[in-house]
Design a protein around this motif. Structure first.
Motif, PDB file in Angstrom:
ATOM      1  N   ILE A 226     -10.938  -3.934   9.291  1.00  6.81           N
ATOM      2  CA  ILE A 226     -11.621  -4.017  10.585  1.00  6.81           C
ATOM      3  C   ILE A 226     -10.691  -3.575  11.709  1.00  6.81           C
ATOM      4  O   ILE A 226     -11.076  -2.805  12.599  1.00  6.81           O
ATOM      5  CB  ILE A 226     -12.130  -5.443  10.831  1.00  6.81           C
ATOM      6  CG1 ILE A 226     -13.231  -5.808   9.817  1.00  6.81           C
ATOM      7  CG2 ILE A 226     -12.657  -5.591  12.253  1.00  6.81           C
ATOM      8  CD1 ILE A 226     -13.714  -7.243   9.916  1.00  6.81           C
ATOM      9  N   ALA A 227      -9.430  -4.039  11.649  1.00  7.30           N
ATOM     10  CA  ALA A 227      -8.473  -3.685  12.689  1.00  7.30           C
ATOM     11  C   ALA A 227      -8.179  -2.181  12.674  1.00  7.30           C
ATOM     12  O   ALA A 227      -8.113  -1.531  13.734  1.00  7.30           O
ATOM     13  CB  ALA A 227      -7.175  -4.479  12.498  1.00  7.30           C
ATOM     14  N   PHE A 228      -8.026  -1.615  11.471  1.00  6.64           N
ATOM     15  CA  PHE A 228      -7.718  -0.195  11.350  1.00  6.64           C
ATOM     16  C   PHE A 228      -8.868   0.664  11.855  1.00  6.64           C
ATOM     17  O   PHE A 228      -8.691   1.584  12.659  1.00  6.64           O
ATOM     18  CB  PHE A 228      -7.402   0.138   9.888  1.00  6.64           C
ATOM     19  CG  PHE A 228      -7.231   1.607   9.614  1.00  6.64           C
ATOM     20  CD1 PHE A 228      -6.242   2.354  10.266  1.00  6.64           C
ATOM     21  CD2 PHE A 228      -8.047   2.254   8.704  1.00  6.64           C
ATOM     22  CE1 PHE A 228      -6.085   3.704  10.019  1.00  6.64           C
ATOM     23  CE2 PHE A 228      -7.894   3.608   8.454  1.00  6.64           C
ATOM     24  CZ  PHE A 228      -6.921   4.337   9.111  1.00  6.64           C
ATOM     25  N   TRP A 229     -10.084   0.336  11.395  1.00  2.13           N
ATOM     26  CA  TRP A 229     -11.234   1.132  11.806  1.00  2.13           C
ATOM     27  C   TRP A 229     -11.544   0.930  13.290  1.00  2.13           C
ATOM     28  O   TRP A 229     -12.010   1.843  13.968  1.00  2.13           O
ATOM     29  CB  TRP A 229     -12.452   0.776  10.946  1.00  2.13           C
ATOM     30  CG  TRP A 229     -12.302   1.276   9.538  1.00  2.13           C
ATOM     31  CD1 TRP A 229     -11.507   2.297   9.117  1.00  2.13           C
ATOM     32  CD2 TRP A 229     -12.952   0.765   8.377  1.00  2.13           C
ATOM     33  NE1 TRP A 229     -11.623   2.471   7.758  1.00  2.13           N
ATOM     34  CE2 TRP A 229     -12.505   1.544   7.268  1.00  2.13           C
ATOM     35  CE3 TRP A 229     -13.852  -0.261   8.142  1.00  2.13           C
ATOM     36  CZ2 TRP A 229     -12.932   1.328   5.977  1.00  2.13           C
ATOM     37  CZ3 TRP A 229     -14.286  -0.475   6.850  1.00  2.13           C
ATOM     38  CH2 TRP A 229     -13.835   0.299   5.776  1.00  2.13           C
TER      39      TRP A 229
ATOM     40  N   ASN B 206     -11.491   2.944  18.914  1.00  2.58           N
ATOM     41  CA  ASN B 206     -11.074   2.684  20.295  1.00  2.58           C
ATOM     42  C   ASN B 206      -9.973   3.630  20.786  1.00  2.58           C
ATOM     43  O   ASN B 206      -9.534   3.533  21.934  1.00  2.58           O
ATOM     44  CB  ASN B 206     -10.583   1.238  20.428  1.00  2.58           C
ATOM     45  CG  ASN B 206     -11.699   0.235  20.192  1.00  2.58           C
ATOM     46  OD1 ASN B 206     -12.839   0.458  20.592  1.00  2.58           O
ATOM     47  ND2 ASN B 206     -11.381  -0.878  19.536  1.00  2.58           N
ATOM     48  N   HIS B 207      -9.515   4.526  19.915  1.00  7.05           N
ATOM     49  CA  HIS B 207      -8.465   5.456  20.335  1.00  7.05           C
ATOM     50  C   HIS B 207      -8.982   6.341  21.470  1.00  7.05           C
ATOM     51  O   HIS B 207     -10.146   6.748  21.481  1.00  7.05           O
ATOM     52  CB  HIS B 207      -8.023   6.304  19.146  1.00  7.05           C
ATOM     53  CG  HIS B 207      -6.730   7.005  19.383  1.00  7.05           C
ATOM     54  ND1 HIS B 207      -6.641   8.187  20.110  1.00  7.05           N
ATOM     55  CD2 HIS B 207      -5.454   6.685  19.009  1.00  7.05           C
ATOM     56  CE1 HIS B 207      -5.377   8.572  20.152  1.00  7.05           C
ATOM     57  NE2 HIS B 207      -4.631   7.691  19.492  1.00  7.05           N
TER      58      HIS B 207
ATOM     59  N   LYS C 203      -9.827  17.099  20.019  1.00  7.37           N
ATOM     60  CA  LYS C 203      -9.156  15.801  20.012  1.00  7.37           C
ATOM     61  C   LYS C 203     -10.000  14.757  19.267  1.00  7.37           C
ATOM     62  O   LYS C 203      -9.471  13.914  18.562  1.00  7.37           O
ATOM     63  CB  LYS C 203      -8.905  15.331  21.439  1.00  7.37           C
ATOM     64  CG  LYS C 203      -7.809  16.125  22.130  1.00  7.37           C
ATOM     65  CD  LYS C 203      -7.520  15.523  23.512  1.00  7.37           C
ATOM     66  CE  LYS C 203      -6.372  16.284  24.187  1.00  7.37           C
ATOM     67  NZ  LYS C 203      -6.058  15.699  25.527  1.00  7.37           N
ATOM     68  N   GLN C 204     -11.301  14.853  19.462  1.00  5.96           N
ATOM     69  CA  GLN C 204     -12.150  13.894  18.736  1.00  5.96           C
ATOM     70  C   GLN C 204     -11.973  14.068  17.231  1.00  5.96           C
ATOM     71  O   GLN C 204     -11.937  13.090  16.484  1.00  5.96           O
ATOM     72  CB  GLN C 204     -13.608  14.111  19.119  1.00  5.96           C
ATOM     73  CG  GLN C 204     -13.940  13.745  20.554  1.00  5.96           C
ATOM     74  CD  GLN C 204     -15.407  13.920  20.874  1.00  5.96           C
ATOM     75  OE1 GLN C 204     -16.245  13.947  19.977  1.00  5.96           O
ATOM     76  NE2 GLN C 204     -15.718  14.046  22.149  1.00  5.96           N
TER      77      GLN C 204
END
Length: 241
Positions: free
Chosen positions: A221-224, A229-230, A240-241
């Motif tokens: 969850i944190a990684f995704w 949120n990047h 960039k996307q």
């Protein structure tokens, strides 16, 4: 002893000095008893008799009260017994009805109506989730779930099937561990952001259903979430996307 017709407590002393009681006074008058004394004696005798009548009256009332209480108690006991018998008959009838129509009286769990979607990926993905092995996100996208809904699975996921290996040989493996050769699996890095958003929540749900440790689930969850949120994820430049 005859029963009293009227309550002696309400009786009033007669006027024994009146002409009505002259004959009674005459029987008591003599050399030592005059008219007034005879009237007083008659009044005293009346009071003595009245007091006796009062005792009899009270005793009668008490006896009647005891009899009425006994009758009331007997009637209450009889009614209680009747109600108990009726209740037993009704319970027996209900038990008999439940025996005859078991499905009608089957217990119903008092639970909320499920609002979460049912996630059914292919057997390969399910087996991967159970074992905790890597599994492509594609299997949890809408396209992957749709392909799984159309696929025909073997009844026994542990049944063995023969598949070719990279060295040209053939190997028996469980059916549930084999990929569908017809499935066009897209690698994780090639998924669109829309597909990623479809797959990530579904895979998290399958992880929880298969008892993945909380720290592993939280890690994904944190990684995704970090990817989502990047700042480049929301940049106006497609590159960039």
């Amino acid at each position: 002893m005859p029963l009293l017709a009227e309550n002696p407590n309400l009786a009033i002393v007669p006027d024994f000095e009146s002409n009505e009681h002259a004959e009674a006074r005459a029987q008591l008058i003599n050399d030592t008893v005059d008219e007034q004394q005879a009237a007083d004696i008659l009044a005293s005798l009346w009071r003595i008799q009245n007091n006796s009548d009062k005792l009899r009256w009270d005793a009668r009332l008490q006896e009647e009260a005891r009899t009425a209480e006994a009758e009331r108690r007997q009637a209450a006991e009889a009614e209680a017994q009747r109600q108990q018998t009726l209740l037993a008959e009704q319970e027996a009838a209900v038990l008999e009805e439940r025996k005859k129509n078991k499905s009608k009286y089957a217990p119903i769990r008092n639970i909320d109506i499920p609002s979460n979607p049912i996630i059914l990926p292919c057997q390969y993905a399910i087996r991967r989730m159970k074992s905790g092995e890597f599994c492509e996100l594609f299997y949890f996208t809408n396209n992957g779930l749709e392909e799984a809904s159309r696929a025909v699975f073997t009844a026994d996921e542990d049944a063995l099937i023969m598949l070719p290996t990279s060295d040209g040989m053939h190997k028996w493996i469980p059916a549930g561990a084999a990929r569908d050769p017809k499935a066009q699996v897209v690698k994780d890095e090639n998924l669109t952001w829309e597909q990623f958003n479809e797959a990530a929540p579904c895979m998290i749900a399958l992880m929880k259903e298969n008892d993945w440790p909380d720290d592993r689930v939280d890690m994904h969850i944190a990684f995704w979430s970090a990817l989502q949120n990047h700042r480049w994820r929301h940049d106006f430049e497609v590159h960039k996307q």
